[in-house]
Design a protein around this motif. Structure first.
Motif, short mmCIF file in Angstrom:
data_model
loop_
_atom_site.label_atom_id
_atom_site.label_comp_id
_atom_site.label_asym_id
_atom_site.label_seq_id
_atom_site.Cartn_x
_atom_site.Cartn_y
_atom_site.Cartn_z
N GLU A 55 -21.78 -55.82 -22.78
CA GLU A 55 -22.56 -54.79 -23.64
C GLU A 55 -23.60 -53.76 -23.12
OE1 GLU A 55 -22.87 -55.28 -26.90
OE2 GLU A 55 -21.63 -56.94 -26.95
N SER A 90 -26.62 -62.90 -24.63
CA SER A 90 -26.04 -61.51 -25.08
C SER A 90 -25.61 -60.51 -24.44
CB SER A 90 -27.06 -61.13 -26.15
OG SER A 90 -27.16 -62.20 -27.44
N SER A 103 -19.74 -59.68 -24.95
CA SER A 103 -19.11 -59.85 -26.21
C SER A 103 -17.90 -60.44 -26.01
CB SER A 103 -19.34 -58.87 -27.22
OG SER A 103 -18.71 -57.75 -26.97
#
Length: 142
Positions: A49, A113, A116
């Motif tokens: 990300e 996070s 992905s």
């Protein structure tokens, strides 16, 4: 050749003459042996990300030490590698680590996070037998 050497704290450490200190894979994962999700199969594509402007955790910021989790150098290497999408097996090959270890490390990044996961496109379904017969009939009619 691997051998045991005394380290500076009086303990023993494994060393490889060519590579330096040898770390067992379970040491990289804190003793964990698997990630509790099916999303990280061999061909799943991993994408790092983009970092957030504030440098915080989530959306790519490593957030060192936040939330009780501090990333290891291997996490940072994975993020660097995954600037372009790579499969789980390609990451394991690049890092020269076992697949299980890479899955656990990727799971850490996924939980925070920082990466992905994208599934590869499914293999096209074969047309039904009825459609194939109609095509053959159409060809014969020519």
């Amino acid at each position: 050749m691997s051998r045991i050497r005394q380290n500076g704290t009086g303990g023993a450490a494994w060393f490889d003459d060519a590579a330096g200190p040898v770390v067992r894979p379970y040491a990289l994962t804190g003793g964990r042996t698997q990630y509790d999700s099916d999303v990280l199969d061999l061909v799943a594509l991993i994408i790092a990300e983009e970092p957030r402007p504030d440098g915080g955790e989530g959306q790519g910021g490593l957030g060192h030490g936040t939330g009780g989790w501090a990333p290891e150098p291997e996490h940072e290497t994975i993020l660097e590698l995954c600037r372009t999408p790579l499969s789980v097996v390609e990451i394991a090959s690049e890092l020269e680590l076992a697949l299980g270890v890479v899955r656990v490390l990727l799971g850490d990044l996924l939980d925070h996070s920082l990466v992905s996961v994208r599934r590869p496109a499914p293999v096209a379904q074969f047309p039904s037998e009825r459609v194939l017969k109609e095509v053959i009939d159409g060809i014969r009619a020519l």
